[in-house]
Design a protein around this motif. Structure first.
Motif, PDB file in Angstrom:
ATOM      1  N   ALA A   1       8.884  12.138 -27.824  1.00 36.98           N
ATOM      2  CA  ALA A   1       7.651  11.367 -27.995  1.00 36.98           C
ATOM      3  C   ALA A   1       6.550  12.217 -28.627  1.00 36.98           C
ATOM      4  O   ALA A   1       5.762  11.715 -29.441  1.00 36.98           O
ATOM      5  CB  ALA A   1       7.183  10.827 -26.640  1.00 36.98           C
ATOM      6  N   VAL A   2       6.500  13.498 -28.291  1.00 37.47           N
ATOM      7  CA  VAL A   2       5.500  14.395 -28.894  1.00 37.47           C
ATOM      8  C   VAL A   2       5.731  14.518 -30.390  1.00 37.47           C
ATOM      9  O   VAL A   2       4.792  14.463 -31.201  1.00 37.47           O
ATOM     10  CB  VAL A   2       5.548  15.780 -28.210  1.00 37.47           C
ATOM     11  N   ILE A   3       6.996  14.681 -30.795  1.00 36.67           N
ATOM     12  CA  ILE A   3       7.306  14.783 -32.232  1.00 36.67           C
ATOM     13  C   ILE A   3       6.922  13.492 -32.944  1.00 36.67           C
ATOM     14  O   ILE A   3       6.282  13.512 -34.010  1.00 36.67           O
ATOM     15  CB  ILE A   3       8.801  15.102 -32.436  1.00 36.67           C
ATOM     16  N   ALA A   4       7.308  12.355 -32.365  1.00 37.24           N
ATOM     17  CA  ALA A   4       7.002  11.068 -32.994  1.00 37.24           C
ATOM     18  C   ALA A   4       5.499  10.833 -33.082  1.00 37.24           C
ATOM     19  O   ALA A   4       5.011  10.254 -34.061  1.00 37.24           O
ATOM     20  CB  ALA A   4       7.669   9.936 -32.200  1.00 37.24           C
ATOM     21  N   ASN A   5       4.751  11.285 -32.078  1.00 38.29           N
ATOM     22  CA  ASN A   5       3.305  11.086 -32.081  1.00 38.29           C
ATOM     23  C   ASN A   5       2.582  12.054 -33.021  1.00 38.29           C
ATOM     24  O   ASN A   5       1.504  11.751 -33.519  1.00 38.29           O
ATOM     25  CB  ASN A   5       2.762  11.266 -30.655  1.00 38.29           C
ATOM     26  N   THR A   6       3.176  13.217 -33.290  1.00 34.70           N
ATOM     27  CA  THR A   6       2.552  14.216 -34.165  1.00 34.70           C
ATOM     28  C   THR A   6       2.818  13.923 -35.632  1.00 34.70           C
ATOM     29  O   THR A   6       1.944  14.099 -36.485  1.00 34.70           O
ATOM     30  CB  THR A   6       3.069  15.621 -33.808  1.00 34.70           C
ATOM     31  N   PHE A   7       4.024  13.456 -35.941  1.00 33.47           N
ATOM     32  CA  PHE A   7       4.407  13.177 -37.325  1.00 33.47           C
ATOM     33  C   PHE A   7       4.597  11.667 -37.451  1.00 33.47           C
ATOM     34  O   PHE A   7       5.635  11.123 -37.047  1.00 33.47           O
ATOM     35  CB  PHE A   7       5.687  13.927 -37.693  1.00 33.47           C
ATOM     36  N   HIS A   8       3.614  10.988 -38.008  1.00 34.01           N
ATOM     37  CA  HIS A   8       3.581   9.529 -37.952  1.00 34.01           C
ATOM     38  C   HIS A   8       4.452   8.876 -39.020  1.00 34.01           C
ATOM     39  O   HIS A   8       5.172   7.925 -38.748  1.00 34.01           O
ATOM     40  CB  HIS A   8       2.132   9.040 -38.073  1.00 34.01           C
ATOM     41  N   ASP A   9       4.380   9.321 -40.260  1.00 33.89           N
ATOM     42  CA  ASP A   9       5.153   8.663 -41.313  1.00 33.89           C
ATOM     43  C   ASP A   9       5.226   9.584 -42.526  1.00 33.89           C
ATOM     44  O   ASP A   9       4.665  10.680 -42.542  1.00 33.89           O
ATOM     45  CB  ASP A   9       4.518   7.314 -41.703  1.00 33.89           C
ATOM     46  N   GLY A  10       5.959   9.094 -43.544  1.00 32.21           N
ATOM     47  CA  GLY A  10       6.034   9.819 -44.804  1.00 32.21           C
ATOM     48  C   GLY A  10       6.996  10.988 -44.762  1.00 32.21           C
ATOM     49  O   GLY A  10       7.776  11.166 -43.814  1.00 32.21           O
ATOM     50  N   PRO A  11       6.934  11.828 -45.814  1.00 29.26           N
ATOM     51  CA  PRO A  11       7.845  12.978 -45.924  1.00 29.26           C
ATOM     52  C   PRO A  11       7.737  13.954 -44.753  1.00 29.26           C
ATOM     53  O   PRO A  11       8.730  14.563 -44.361  1.00 29.26           O
ATOM     54  CB  PRO A  11       7.411  13.649 -47.238  1.00 29.26           C
ATOM     55  N   ALA A  12       6.539  14.116 -44.183  1.00 32.64           N
ATOM     56  CA  ALA A  12       6.367  15.044 -43.066  1.00 32.64           C
ATOM     57  C   ALA A  12       7.220  14.622 -41.872  1.00 32.64           C
ATOM     58  O   ALA A  12       7.819  15.464 -41.193  1.00 32.64           O
ATOM     59  CB  ALA A  12       4.897  15.119 -42.659  1.00 32.64           C
ATOM     60  N   ARG A  13       7.270  13.307 -41.614  1.00 34.89           N
ATOM     61  CA  ARG A  13       8.086  12.809 -40.489  1.00 34.89           C
ATOM     62  C   ARG A  13       9.562  13.042 -40.760  1.00 34.89           C
ATOM     63  O   ARG A  13      10.309  13.464 -39.862  1.00 34.89           O
ATOM     64  CB  ARG A  13       7.806  11.323 -40.279  1.00 34.89           C
ATOM     65  N   VAL A  14       9.991  12.793 -42.009  1.00 32.39           N
ATOM     66  CA  VAL A  14      11.397  13.006 -42.366  1.00 32.39           C
ATOM     67  C   VAL A  14      11.765  14.473 -42.189  1.00 32.39           C
ATOM     68  O   VAL A  14      12.815  14.820 -41.627  1.00 32.39           O
ATOM     69  CB  VAL A  14      11.655  12.549 -43.822  1.00 32.39           C
ATOM     70  N   ARG A  15      10.896  15.381 -42.668  1.00 24.86           N
ATOM     71  CA  ARG A  15      11.167  16.816 -42.535  1.00 24.86           C
ATOM     72  C   ARG A  15      11.188  17.234 -41.069  1.00 24.86           C
ATOM     73  O   ARG A  15      12.011  18.067 -40.655  1.00 24.86           O
ATOM     74  CB  ARG A  15      10.110  17.618 -43.290  1.00 24.86           C
ATOM     75  N   ALA A  16      10.286  16.662 -40.277  1.00 28.23           N
ATOM     76  CA  ALA A  16      10.229  17.019 -38.860  1.00 28.23           C
ATOM     77  C   ALA A  16      11.533  16.676 -38.147  1.00 28.23           C
ATOM     78  O   ALA A  16      12.086  17.502 -37.398  1.00 28.23           O
ATOM     79  CB  ALA A  16       9.056  16.305 -38.189  1.00 28.23           C
ATOM     80  N   TRP A  17      12.041  15.465 -38.391  1.00 24.32           N
ATOM     81  CA  TRP A  17      13.294  15.084 -37.738  1.00 24.32           C
ATOM     82  C   TRP A  17      14.477  15.856 -38.300  1.00 24.32           C
ATOM     83  O   TRP A  17      15.460  16.110 -37.583  1.00 24.32           O
ATOM     84  CB  TRP A  17      13.523  13.578 -37.864  1.00 24.32           C
ATOM     85  N   ALA A  18      14.404  16.277 -39.557  1.00 24.29           N
ATOM     86  CA  ALA A  18      15.466  17.116 -40.118  1.00 24.29           C
ATOM     87  C   ALA A  18      15.485  18.485 -39.431  1.00 24.29           C
ATOM     88  O   ALA A  18      16.556  19.015 -39.099  1.00 24.29           O
ATOM     89  CB  ALA A  18      15.267  17.280 -41.621  1.00 24.29           C
TER      90      ALA A  18
END
Length: 525
Positions: A132-149
């Motif tokens: 939940a912390v990751i999802a709340n910190t990186f909301h959308d776009g390329p940053a979110r994709v990189r975060a989950w990668a």
């Protein structure tokens, strides 16, 4: 209503947060859980020798943790939304810290298993809060994709190195240090999280389903208890029947409760969608037939080959490395093959790998066993990310949190169920092979007490035979190793059949529709 000052303070706090550090801490927290889940399996024979534990007691070292983990995932996610993700993660670290200490100093197998169950509760709190912390910190776009990668890479690395780390610690420091080394790690993660994380919570959280969580946990524990004790009590004993009946009764009450609740822990309406059922079924098959091997492979390598803990950890690398390569193969195939067909192919690879390993398990030739591991690992790698994506694709965006909870709960429920089922098959076949393959002379009968074979299966052959004459000790140890290999082959054979049946179920539920849809698009083009 919040004041303008509080809004400005929260905005300033968010601005001070460093996303890269937040991602690193949250990913490290999840990696700690993955390591703890998989690292223990290599140490099971050492634990058995310390406590002179039976095979069932050793199974509970894994199952107690998994039952608590699977039971608490959904309520932990809802609680994190209500009390705050940062606060939940810090509380989870505290529980994990204390439970790790309890495991490290446990005086008996029972105390260890109780501490492992508490640790599973802490792990559920940690995982849901960190995600939940990751999802709340990186909301959308390329940053979110990189975060989950990045997060996925950390999970893959943790899974790959876990057997080797477990082997090194067990052999060089002792199995207790597998748990005690968590203490400084938890302390460092807690200090970092308290400094870097920004508190967040759901402004309109749903109600907690305490009754549903309790019913689900008790039902799962009853079923696993029945399966693990089958070798001791028998399949048709009153004890096994009572536990299974309790599991069915509690499961029925749980389903009835979920159907009546306005804000159910599990939205049963989702299971009316064939694609959703197929995706959940694929997740179950993947975890039950592939991921469960992280528990049984170390036992097999140490019991059948007589390998020390470090060598057993190294021996599992073909399986772990293939799991790392598998997602890339799945991504390449996914550009050409519909998702549900890809899931069926991954399950068939797992079935083939388990079958190949089963056919060569009794031959004591590691190279052939490694080939089977690689095939199973490739199938598992294909499914590792695609099952999650397939489940999430079947639900609207506002229900992704619940769908993620269903996915993760399905994964760990499948593992713990498979440990019980395949463990029962392994124990029954090992006992049969030993009794039919060993000449039951008077000295042999005198040497075989009630718990002999169970202790040998748990990895305690040395102490189980130490009181015997040298010649008799060598004969019984050799027979026990060969019998365990037969039992392991039988368990893998069952896993192969289940994986093939699940692949067929996924195909029948959704695969045929996808093929028809693709053909229709091609014909229209």
């Amino acid at each position: 209503m919040s004041s303008p000052v509080s809004h400005r303070a929260r905005a300033a706090q968010t601005a001070r947060a460093r996303p890269a550090f937040v991602l690193a801490i949250a990913s490290a927290t999840c990696a700690l859980i993955v390591l703890d889940t998989n690292v223990v399996a290599v140490s099971l024979p050492s634990i058995a020798r310390s406590f002179q534990a039976s095979f069932a007691e050793v199974e509970w070292v894994v199952s107690a943790y998994m039952v608590a983990f699977a039971s608490c995932l959904l309520p932990a996610g809802a609680l994190a939304d209500r009390v705050g993700r940062k606060r939940m993660l810090l509380a989870g670290l505290a529980v994990f810290f204390l439970a790790s200490l309890g495991c490290g100093v446990a005086p008996t197998a029972l105390a260890l298993n109780v501490a492992r169950a508490v640790k599973g509760v802490g792990a559920a709190m940690l995982l849901t809060a960190a995600l939940a912390v990751i999802a709340n910190t990186f909301h959308d776009g390329p940053a979110r994709v990189r975060a989950w990668a990045v997060w996925g890479t950390c999970m893959g690395v943790a899974t790959t190195i876990a057997p080797l780390v477990g082997g090194v610690i067990t052999q060089w420091l002792g199995w207790r240090w597998i748990f005690l080394l968590n203490l400084p790690v938890c302390a460092v993660l807690g200090w970092c999280a308290s400094r870097e994380f920004v508190e967040s919570r759901n402004p309109a959280p749903g109600p907690l389903d305490a009754a549903g969580s309790l019913l689900f946990g008790l039902a799962l524990a009853s079923g696993i208890w029945a399966l693990i004790e089958v070798p001791s009590n028998g399949l048709v004993s009153w004890a096994t029947g009572a536990r299974l009946a309790t599991c069915v009764l509690l499961s029925g009450v749980f389903v009835g409760l979920q159907r009546r609740r306005a804000h159910a822990m599990v939205d049963l309406a989702l299971f009316r969608q064939p694609r959703f059922v197929a995706a959940v079924l694929a997740m179950f098959g993947y975890a039950a037939c592939a991921q469960v091997m992280m528990t049984f492979l170390p036992l097999y390598l140490q019991n059948a080959f007589g390998l020390p803990a470090v060598a057993a950890g190294l021996g599992m690398l073909p399986f772990a490395l293939a799991m790392v390569v598998g997602p890339y193969i799945g991504a390449a195939l996914g550009r050409r093959i519909p998702p549900m067909i890809l899931l069926s192919i991954g399950l068939l690879l797992i079935a083939l790998g388990n079958l190949l390993t089963a056919l060569v398990a009794s031959g004591e030739r590691y190279a052939w066993v490694a080939c089977g591991m690689i095939v199973t690992g490739l199938g598992a790698g294909v499914l590792n990310g695609d099952t999650q994506k397939a489940i999430m694709a079947c639900v609207p965006p506002e229900r992704t949190g619940m769908a993620s909870g269903i996915s993760t709960t399905t994964r760990f429920t499948a593992i713990v169920t498979s440990v019980g089922v395949l463990g029962a098959v392994l124990a029954a076949r090992t006992q049969t092979a030993f009794l039919t393959g060993t000449p039951l002379t008077l000295p042999v009968r005198a040497a075989l007490d009630a718990g002999f074979l169970s202790r040998v299966m748990a990895g305690d052959a040395a102490q189980a035979t130490e009181h015997l004459a040298p010649a008799l000790r060598v004969m019984l140890t050799t027979a026990a190793r060969a019998s365990f290999a037969d039992g392991f082959a039988a368990a893998l054979g069952v896993a192969a059949i289940v994986a093939a049946l699940v692949a067929a179920g996924v195909w029948l539920l959704a695969g045929r529709e996808e093929v028809a849809r693709v053909r229709g698009v091609v014909s229209e083009g």
